[in-house]
Design an enzyme around this catalytic site. Structure first.
Site, PDB file in Angstrom:
ATOM      1  N   THR A  50       0.811  -1.214   0.057  1.00  0.00           N
ATOM      2  CA  THR A  50       0.042  -0.037  -0.216  1.00  0.00           C
ATOM      3  C   THR A  50       1.044   1.311  -0.119  1.00  0.00           C
ATOM      4  O   THR A  50       2.110   1.057   0.222  1.00  0.00           O
ATOM      5  CB  THR A  50      -0.928  -0.141   1.172  1.00  0.00           C
ATOM      6  N   GLY A  51       0.341   2.337   0.018  1.00  0.00           N
ATOM      7  CA  GLY A  51       0.902   3.801   0.014  1.00  0.00           C
ATOM      8  C   GLY A  51       2.379   3.889  -0.918  1.00  0.00           C
ATOM      9  O   GLY A  51       2.293   3.616  -1.900  1.00  0.00           O
ATOM     10  N   GLU A  74      -0.458  -8.727   5.204  1.00  0.00           N
ATOM     11  CA  GLU A  74      -1.906  -8.382   4.781  1.00  0.00           C
ATOM     12  C   GLU A  74      -2.709  -9.517   5.102  1.00  0.00           C
ATOM     13  O   GLU A  74      -2.167 -10.633   5.278  1.00  0.00           O
ATOM     14  CB  GLU A  74      -1.991  -8.117   3.345  1.00  0.00           C
ATOM     15  N   ASP A 110       5.405 -10.869   9.070  1.00  0.00           N
ATOM     16  CA  ASP A 110       6.137  -9.641   9.929  1.00  0.00           C
ATOM     17  C   ASP A 110       7.578  -9.569   9.457  1.00  0.00           C
ATOM     18  O   ASP A 110       8.459 -10.386   9.702  1.00  0.00           O
ATOM     19  CB  ASP A 110       5.816 -10.285  11.320  1.00  0.00           C
ATOM     20  N   ALA A 111       7.657  -8.445   8.847  1.00  0.00           N
ATOM     21  CA  ALA A 111       9.089  -7.906   8.105  1.00  0.00           C
ATOM     22  C   ALA A 111       9.952  -7.857   9.311  1.00  0.00           C
ATOM     23  O   ALA A 111      11.199  -7.876   9.156  1.00  0.00           O
ATOM     24  CB  ALA A 111       8.787  -6.780   7.480  1.00  0.00           C
ATOM     25  N   TYR A 224       9.175  12.107   6.983  1.00  0.00           N
ATOM     26  CA  TYR A 224       8.211  13.218   6.799  1.00  0.00           C
ATOM     27  C   TYR A 224       8.964  14.460   7.749  1.00  0.00           C
ATOM     28  O   TYR A 224       9.227  14.214   8.620  1.00  0.00           O
ATOM     29  CB  TYR A 224       6.947  12.762   7.114  1.00  0.00           C
ATOM     30  N   TYR A 234       4.080  16.033  15.412  1.00  0.00           N
ATOM     31  CA  TYR A 234       4.788  15.172  14.410  1.00  0.00           C
ATOM     32  C   TYR A 234       6.248  15.293  14.512  1.00  0.00           C
ATOM     33  O   TYR A 234       6.917  14.391  15.220  1.00  0.00           O
ATOM     34  CB  TYR A 234       4.265  15.328  12.938  1.00  0.00           C
TER      35      TYR A 234
HETATM   36  P1  NAD Z   1       0.943   2.333   4.494  1.00  0.00           P
HETATM   37  O1  NAD Z   1       0.216   2.169   5.786  1.00  0.00           O
HETATM   38  O2  NAD Z   1       0.375   2.599   3.307  1.00  0.00           O
HETATM   39  O3  NAD Z   1       1.989   1.272   4.211  1.00  0.00           O
HETATM   40  C1  NAD Z   1       2.622   0.487   5.045  1.00  0.00           C
HETATM   41  C2  NAD Z   1       3.270  -0.808   4.639  1.00  0.00           C
HETATM   42  O4  NAD Z   1       3.733  -1.535   5.623  1.00  0.00           O
HETATM   43  C3  NAD Z   1       2.301  -1.928   4.122  1.00  0.00           C
HETATM   44  O5  NAD Z   1       2.661  -2.615   2.842  1.00  0.00           O
HETATM   45  C4  NAD Z   1       2.203  -2.787   5.154  1.00  0.00           C
HETATM   46  O6  NAD Z   1       1.430  -4.174   4.904  1.00  0.00           O
HETATM   47  C5  NAD Z   1       3.347  -2.941   5.570  1.00  0.00           C
HETATM   48  N1  NAD Z   1       3.590  -3.419   6.850  1.00  0.00           N
HETATM   49  C6  NAD Z   1       3.072  -3.000   8.061  1.00  0.00           C
HETATM   50  N2  NAD Z   1       3.560  -3.617   9.117  1.00  0.00           N
HETATM   51  C7  NAD Z   1       4.504  -4.517   8.731  1.00  0.00           C
HETATM   52  C8  NAD Z   1       4.852  -5.688   9.194  1.00  0.00           C
HETATM   53  N3  NAD Z   1       5.197  -5.896  10.510  1.00  0.00           N
HETATM   54  N4  NAD Z   1       5.693  -6.523   8.316  1.00  0.00           N
HETATM   55  C9  NAD Z   1       5.713  -6.264   7.098  1.00  0.00           C
HETATM   56  N5  NAD Z   1       4.971  -5.509   6.502  1.00  0.00           N
HETATM   57  C10 NAD Z   1       4.437  -4.601   7.098  1.00  0.00           C
HETATM   58  O7  NAD Z   1       2.094   3.667   4.873  1.00  0.00           O
HETATM   59  P2  NAD Z   1       2.800   4.775   3.919  1.00  0.00           P
HETATM   60  O8  NAD Z   1       2.010   6.250   4.459  1.00  0.00           O
HETATM   61  O9  NAD Z   1       2.939   4.245   2.730  1.00  0.00           O
HETATM   62  O10 NAD Z   1       4.210   4.825   4.831  1.00  0.00           O
HETATM   63  C11 NAD Z   1       5.367   4.230   4.481  1.00  0.00           C
HETATM   64  C12 NAD Z   1       6.370   5.395   4.881  1.00  0.00           C
HETATM   65  O11 NAD Z   1       6.265   6.437   4.349  1.00  0.00           O
HETATM   66  C13 NAD Z   1       6.317   5.290   6.452  1.00  0.00           C
HETATM   67  O12 NAD Z   1       7.710   5.500   6.842  1.00  0.00           O
HETATM   68  C14 NAD Z   1       5.827   6.744   6.620  1.00  0.00           C
HETATM   69  O13 NAD Z   1       6.292   7.143   7.785  1.00  0.00           O
HETATM   70  C15 NAD Z   1       6.240   7.509   5.307  1.00  0.00           C
HETATM   71  N6  NAD Z   1       5.759   8.675   5.012  1.00  0.00           N
HETATM   72  C16 NAD Z   1       4.258   8.790   4.745  1.00  0.00           C
HETATM   73  C17 NAD Z   1       3.869  10.100   4.616  1.00  0.00           C
HETATM   74  C18 NAD Z   1       2.240   9.916   4.621  1.00  0.00           C
HETATM   75  O14 NAD Z   1       1.767  11.236   4.541  1.00  0.00           O
HETATM   76  N7  NAD Z   1       1.623   8.853   4.593  1.00  0.00           N
HETATM   77  C19 NAD Z   1       4.559  11.117   4.365  1.00  0.00           C
HETATM   78  C20 NAD Z   1       5.944  10.883   4.283  1.00  0.00           C
HETATM   79  C21 NAD Z   1       6.658   9.855   4.675  1.00  0.00           C
HETATM   80 NA    NA Z   2       4.170   1.693   2.060  1.00  0.00          NA
END
Ligand code: NAD
Ligand code: NA
Length: 395
Positions: A50-51, A74, A110-111, A224, A234
């Site tokens: 995701t993301g 997931e 779990d990574a 961030y 934050y």
């Molecule tokens: P997200 O929730 O969309 O993605 C998280 C991912 O981590 C998913 O693929 C999930 O399956 C995986 N995950 C979570 N726990 C896990 C585990 N124990 N084992 C394996 N996989 C696991 O989040 P995102 O917003 O894309 O965040 C990703 C990074 O980007 C983070 O470091 C976040 O701080 C950073 N970030 C986010 C933003 C924002 O506004 N969303 C902005 C800047 C930086």
């Molecule tokens: Na992600």
């Protein structure tokens, strides 16, 4: 079954396979439309479903023709319950990648654990030999330490004093005051243990120890910063300490990568609606104002636009530009002075009454539902869908 959104607070308990698939297809189309990127060819994405992590996997595969291994956590579907969205995203991604002859496999678990790391190492050894890029994009509220078994929980709290400001419930549009008590006890170290750089370094160390990093190897993690409006909760709060640690870890990793002429980067990305960010107080109000301003100025981006630009204009250019702290900045448009000045003005005016007009609550809400495959344009939600979907490359 007919799948409808079932929300509880800032999470949605259901996900729609067709909507998730459409999101992935749209992201693939976007990356293709921007042309080829001369990037890494064998890529491991940790947090790939995701993301920003998913966007990174899509950009690697469909921008640079990379073989990708994705690691994520997931929930699979059952007869009673649809899967979590990252499951459907990954299924759609791998199906499309395979259609184009691209290697794409994944590991669900779990990574943070030794088992999942070992399983991933074995897969790389068997299938790819070595890799030239690791994208580290985990966002998790908890981490069980692989050596000690201690389970750490991260918190989103200010440090030093109580935080009081506005926030919005984006489901109802109600703006209210929120007050968050400061961190105490082990809050800071627990949050650093979950979202700091220790696990990132563990991954890279183990890969390197087994000789799985190609010459010129690169790794990147996401951070961030954001504006002064959200600073107390934050960047100067507990999560900010974890990001400080993550950013410092890039230097430690770079040092240990000298043997393979490698480098570790942190990229500071834009604030976006993801499952992770919806959970942070105050951020949804900020994002709804930010979206409004950035859309008016024609500079709004989602995850895929951010990562495509990160790869094309920052990472895979001759000399990657960084700030004084060595970080790549792709939050440049968010942090533009005119953007932040306007957001601050709107922040002062924001109430339940004014927000529908001055903020992009609709955009926020749509993006939120889109994360789970709902309210996606071009998807027929009255159609019966099969919630049991297989991920073709799942190990
Ligand atoms: P997200 O929730 O969309 O993605 C998280 C991912 O981590 C998913 O693929 C999930 O399956 C995986 N995950 C979570 N726990 C896990 C585990 N124990 N084992 C394996 N996989 C696991 O989040 P995102 O917003 O894309 O965040 C990703 C990074 O980007 C983070 O470091 C976040 O701080 C950073 N970030 C986010 C933003 C924002 O506004 N969303 C902005 C800047 C930086
Ligand atoms: Na992600």
């Amino acid at each position: 079954m007919i799948i409808e959104p079932r929300t509880r607070g800032f999470i949605c308990l259901t996900a729609h396979p067709k909507g998730c698939e459409k999101n992935v297809m749209d992201q693939i189309e976007y990356v293709k439309s921007k042309g080829a990127i001369d990037g890494a060819k064998k890529v491991l994405v940790i947090g790939a479903s995701t993301g920003f992590g998913l966007a990174s996997r899509i950009t690697s595969a469909f921008g640079s023709g990379a073989a990708t291994i994705g690691v994520y956590f997931e929930k699979p579907p059952s007869e009673k319950r649809p899967a979590s969205p990252g499951w459907y995203n990954t299924a759609a991604f791998e199906k499309e990648a395979h259609k184009e002859g691209l290697y794409a496999k994944s590991i669900n678990g779990d990574a943070f654990s030794n088992e999942i790391k070992q399983q991933t190492l074995d897969l790389i050894k068997a299938d790819l030999g070595q890799i030239d890029m690791v994208i580290y994009s985990l966002a998790s509220p908890v981490r069980t330490h692989p050596d000690t078994g201690v389970r750490y929980k991260s918190v989103l709290k200010p440090i030093g004093g109580k935080f009081e400001n506005k926030t919005v419930d984006f489901h109802t549009g109600k703006v209210s005051n929120v007050s968050i008590e400061p961190a105490q006890g082990d809050d800071i170290e627990n949050t650093v243990a979950v979202m700091g750089g220790e696990d990132w370094k563990m991954w890279i160390d183990q890969l390197q120890k087994e000789g799985l990093l190609a010459d010129g190897f690169t790794t990147i993690a996401y951070s961030y910063i954001g504006p002064s409006l959200t600073e107390a909760v934050y960047r100067k709060g507990t999560i900010g300490r974890a990001k400080d640690h993550l950013e410092a870890t890039a230097f430690t990793i770079s040092d240990s990568l000298k043997a393979v002429d490698g480098k570790a980067y942190v990229s500071v990305n834009k604030a976006l609606v993801t499952q992770a960010s919806s959970a942070i107080p105050v951020i949804p109000l900020y994002i709804s104002l930010l979206y409004k301003v950035m859309k008016e100025k024609g500079i709004h981006e989602g995850c895929i636009e951010q990562i495509q630009r990160l790869f094309q204009d920052r990472l895979y250019v001759e000399n990657t530009p960084t700030d004084e702290q060595g970080r790549i900045r792709i939050d440049d448009w968010e942090m533009r002075e005119d953007v932040q000045a306007r957001v601050s003005e709107l922040w002062a005016e924001a109430t339940s009454e004014t927000l529908p007009e001055i903020g992009d609550l609709k955009g926020y809400e749509k993006d939120f539902f889109n994360l789970f495959g709902f309210k996606v344009d071009g998807v027929d939600y009255d159609e019966d869908v099969n919630e049991i979907v297989e991920i073709p490359g799942l190990q």
